[in-house]
Design a protein around this motif. Structure first.
Motif, short mmCIF file in Angstrom:
data_model
loop_
_atom_site.label_atom_id
_atom_site.label_comp_id
_atom_site.label_asym_id
_atom_site.label_seq_id
_atom_site.Cartn_x
_atom_site.Cartn_y
_atom_site.Cartn_z
N ALA A 182 -0.47 83.31 39.41
CA ALA A 182 -1.71 83.03 38.80
C ALA A 182 -1.54 82.61 37.49
CB ALA A 182 -2.71 84.34 38.83
N ARG A 183 -1.59 81.21 37.09
CA ARG A 183 -1.55 80.94 35.80
C ARG A 183 -2.66 81.13 34.99
NH1 ARG A 183 2.02 76.32 36.54
NH2 ARG A 183 3.65 77.16 38.30
N ASN A 184 -2.74 81.69 33.81
CA ASN A 184 -4.11 81.88 32.83
C ASN A 184 -4.18 80.69 32.26
OD1 ASN A 184 -4.73 84.10 30.42
ND2 ASN A 184 -6.06 83.26 31.93
N VAL A 185 -5.22 80.01 32.63
CA VAL A 185 -5.58 78.44 32.10
C VAL A 185 -6.22 78.76 30.65
CG1 VAL A 185 -6.63 76.21 32.33
CG2 VAL A 185 -6.03 77.69 34.27
N ALA A 186 -7.31 79.77 30.60
CA ALA A 186 -7.92 80.38 29.39
C ALA A 186 -8.36 81.61 29.53
CB ALA A 186 -9.24 79.12 29.13
N PRO A 187 -9.00 82.42 28.66
CA PRO A 187 -9.63 83.70 28.91
C PRO A 187 -10.29 83.71 30.03
CG PRO A 187 -9.68 83.41 26.67
CD PRO A 187 -9.19 81.62 27.29
N ASP A 188 -9.59 84.63 31.12
CA ASP A 188 -10.33 84.94 32.44
C ASP A 188 -10.71 83.69 33.29
OD1 ASP A 188 -10.88 87.44 31.76
OD2 ASP A 188 -12.64 87.01 30.29
N GLY B 138 -8.12 78.13 42.38
CA GLY B 138 -8.15 78.93 40.98
C GLY B 138 -9.31 80.18 41.27
N PHE B 139 -9.32 80.88 40.16
CA PHE B 139 -10.43 82.04 40.24
C PHE B 139 -10.79 82.14 38.69
CE2 PHE B 139 -8.13 85.76 39.04
CZ PHE B 139 -6.72 85.05 39.48
N ILE B 140 -12.26 82.52 38.53
CA ILE B 140 -12.74 83.06 37.35
C ILE B 140 -13.30 84.29 37.36
CG2 ILE B 140 -14.63 82.26 35.83
CD1 ILE B 140 -14.68 79.44 37.11
N VAL B 141 -12.62 85.16 36.28
CA VAL B 141 -12.98 86.67 36.43
C VAL B 141 -14.34 86.85 35.51
CG1 VAL B 141 -12.46 89.03 35.81
CG2 VAL B 141 -10.82 87.21 36.65
N GLY B 142 -15.61 87.09 36.11
CA GLY B 142 -16.49 87.24 35.31
C GLY B 142 -17.05 88.68 34.71
N ASP C 25 -17.98 65.89 46.55
CA ASP C 25 -16.89 66.57 45.88
C ASP C 25 -17.91 67.28 44.64
OD1 ASP C 25 -14.45 64.93 46.87
OD2 ASP C 25 -15.55 63.48 46.19
N LEU C 26 -17.26 68.53 44.82
CA LEU C 26 -17.89 69.34 43.85
C LEU C 26 -16.97 69.87 42.68
CD1 LEU C 26 -20.56 71.10 43.19
CD2 LEU C 26 -19.20 73.02 44.25
N ALA C 27 -17.22 69.62 41.44
CA ALA C 27 -16.57 69.90 40.41
C ALA C 27 -17.27 71.10 39.66
CB ALA C 27 -16.37 68.89 39.16
N VAL C 28 -16.47 72.18 39.28
CA VAL C 28 -16.84 73.24 38.51
C VAL C 28 -16.62 73.41 37.20
CG1 VAL C 28 -17.14 75.93 38.93
CG2 VAL C 28 -16.93 74.22 41.06
N TYR C 29 -17.49 73.81 36.24
CA TYR C 29 -17.15 73.79 35.03
C TYR C 29 -17.66 75.22 34.19
CZ TYR C 29 -16.77 72.72 29.85
OH TYR C 29 -16.61 72.76 28.46
N ASP C 30 -16.63 75.77 34.00
CA ASP C 30 -16.89 77.36 33.56
C ASP C 30 -17.04 77.18 32.10
OD1 ASP C 30 -16.94 79.96 33.19
OD2 ASP C 30 -14.75 80.04 32.84
#
Lengths: 258, 316
Positions: free
Chosen positions: B31-37, B60-64, B184-189
């Protein structure tokens, strides 16, 4: 006539004729493509008459074809003199014969696309002035299934209103070299999809403005859906007339401006 | 037709390497940390084969605050399981949603590992997985061998639509686009500023085009590039290739597609036969791009018939 019947008849002709041919005609040169089916091809498709492997007959196709329903093939037998007939076949296709073309005043060259059921040698045999089949070919690896996949046309009825619609265009490539690219709307159903009988273009011919025939083609089921042909000839500046029909008696005629 | 088209989509490595993969079928996911969480698993710049087991894709994944949102599940059940193990080692929070960005097999065939969780996708993606999923899976078994053991397509359980999605205490912007596929779905955190672009964006690898509509794709790229110019943007995770801190992979993808489209149109207008188009040399700018030669050849098969039809239809 069904294809197996056609093959069987060719085989009979071959057996009947074999006694009259010089032994040297069958000199067992090794098949450069090392196909287990070559002998059957020689006896069946080529009618058992004299055949030689000849690198002058070029069959250009991708070594790895991703789309087995549209494998591009370019057959070039222009290095041979006076080619009367070229037969294109695929050893391991459920329907072996793809098409035959009779160049007449056009070049002994044809580009088109084929449906392949599995990896196979793809061959062209050109009968020249010497009456001998000159055989060239190449292996095509493919994921397969091209002959048993439903045509795109099967997914809707839209094609029915455009059946046998012809589009074409000529390019003058040199003073004595003209290229025609021709597209005909046709599902080219193989008959190998359950409930969909064989339905394919049968004959196509191309004439110049004076009525002189440039080329005649006999097409079988493996020719790809909505066939596109590349044909070359030496008659610049002419409106060509392309006529043809399918095995259900649907006829077409189209004029292609220079 | 449809069936083999799907089967053929991802197939370019017809000649499979003879060497056997590691017996434990370990993707060694990190798991590469792209940005916090916000994290990503980065795949190889390769085609599918029996050595990489299909790990040529980014997920990828996002930790909420309250849970984890996973973006794409990889090419196989094994990948999905291994991915979930790594996620569990990063955070003890539960996975609350898996999103499939589009219907290509390397993005959803790990869904079974998340069968106990909601799985969401655009309606067009759900339909396409339903119709093409089996053929995709068969094709990956053929290309990747035993890495695929036990893998079956699993349909998303919920449909997503464009707009803000509040999930796991996190605010995600779902951007419904098309062009690489029909959906195609893009996801912006919005919290981390990380954009998961799916296969609308490739980085350092030639794009794939089996279901592409290039003109539609250009519009999607414009929209993503505009987003990358917005103040909160931090990083872009492409569907394939390295993480980027700027829009350069968007421009790279656009450059490839522009060249491809122009080149095929020009070839069709010049009267070339498909075999002549296949043998054309790549321009210098793309010669060194990984898998450029094989993707170009695949794209000719996908896109040249339409260019050819247009050139012939307009002749009269």
């Amino acid at each position: 006539m069904s294809v197996p019947a056609r093959l069987a008849m060719s085989l009979l002709v071959a057996l009947g004729a074999s006694g009259t041919l010089p032994a040297s005609a069958f000199a067992a040169a090794a098949d450069p493509l090392a196909s287990a089916r070559w002998e059957e091809m020689r006896r069946g498709v080529l009618g058992g008459t004299a055949a030689v492997f000849d690198a002058q007959v070029k069959v250009l196709a991708p070594a790895n074809a991703e789309n087995p329903t549209q494998v591009p093939v370019t057959v070039d037998a222009t290095a041979l003199a006076d080619v009367a007939e070229v037969v294109v076949f695929a050893d391991f296709n459920p329907i072996v014969e793809v098409l035959r073309f009779y160049p007449e005043s056009a070049a002994a060259l044809l580009g088109f696309r084929v449906k392949l059921q599995q990896s196979t040698p793809l061959r062209a045999a050109a009968r020249g002035a010497d009456g001998v089949w000159h055989v060239g070919g190449s292996w095509v690896n493919t994921v397969g299934g091209g002959c048993t996949a439903p045509s795109a046309a099967a997914a809707s009825t839209a094609w029915q209103s455009r059946l046998n619609e012809v589009s074409g265009r000529q390019w003058q490539l040199g003073a004595e070299r003209v290229r025609l690219r021709l597209r005909v709307v046709h599902p080219m159903d193989t008959g190998l999809v359950a409930g969909t009988p064989s339905f394919h273009l049968d004959d196509v011919e191309l004439r110049g403005a004076s009525g002189e025939r440039l080329m005649r083609l006999r097409l079988f089921e493996p020719v790809a859906e909505n066939p596109v042909f590349t044909i070359e000839y030496r008659a610049p500046g002419q409106t060509l007339v392309c006529t043809g029909g399918d095995n259900n008696g649907n006829r077409f005629s189209a004029r292609i401006a220079p | 037709m449809i069936r083999w088209l799907c089967a053929g989509l991802v197939c370019c490595a017809l000649a499979l390497p003879g060497a056997a993969p590691a017996g434990d079928f370990d993707y060694a996911l990190q798991a590469r940390n792209v940005a916090p969480d916000a994290y990503a698993f980065i795949g190889r710049d390769e085609d599918f084969d029996t050595l990489n087991g299909g790990n040529i894709v980014n997920t990828g994944f996002i930790v909420g605050r309250d849970g984890i949102v996973v973006i794409d599940s990889g090419p196989s059940l094994r990948y999905g399981r291994q991915m979930r193990e790594v996620i569990a080692s990063v955070s003890a929070l539960p996975v609350v949603l898996l999103i499939n960005t589009h219907h290509h097999p390397d993005h959803f065939l790990g869904n079974q590992a998340f069968a106990d969780r909601p799985i969401g996708a655009l309606p067009g993606t759900v339909q396409a997985i339903a119709s093409d999923g089996d053929a995709f899976a068969e094709n990956l078994y053929r290309l990747c061998g035993d890495w695929m053991k036990g893998t079956e397509p699993l349909l998303p359980t919920t449909t997503l639509r464009a707009g803000r999605l509040d999930v796991a205490g996190r605010s995600l912007r779902l951007i419904a686009l098309a062009g690489h596929t029909g959906a195609d779905l893009a996801v912006y955190d919005e919290t981390s500023g990380v954009l998961f672009a799916g296969d609308l964006v490739f980085n350092g690898r030639a794009p794939t085009t089996p279901h592409a509509d290039i003109d539609v794709w250009f519009k999607a790229l414009d929209e993503l590039e505009a987003l990358s110019d917005s103040p909160g943007f931090v990083a872009l995770v492409p569907g394939h290739g390295a993480i980027s801190r700027d829009a350069s992979p968007i421009r790279q993808t656009r450059a490839w597609l522009s060249w491809l489209q122009a080149s095929l149109r020009e070839a069709a207008e010049a009267g070339l036969d498909m075999n002549e188009v296949l043998t054309r040399a790549l321009p210098a700018a793309f010669v060194a791009l990984p898998v450029a030669a094989s993707e170009y050849r695949r794209s000719v098969g996908h896109l040249f018939p339409a260019a050819e039809k247009q050139a012939l239809d307009h002749a009269h």
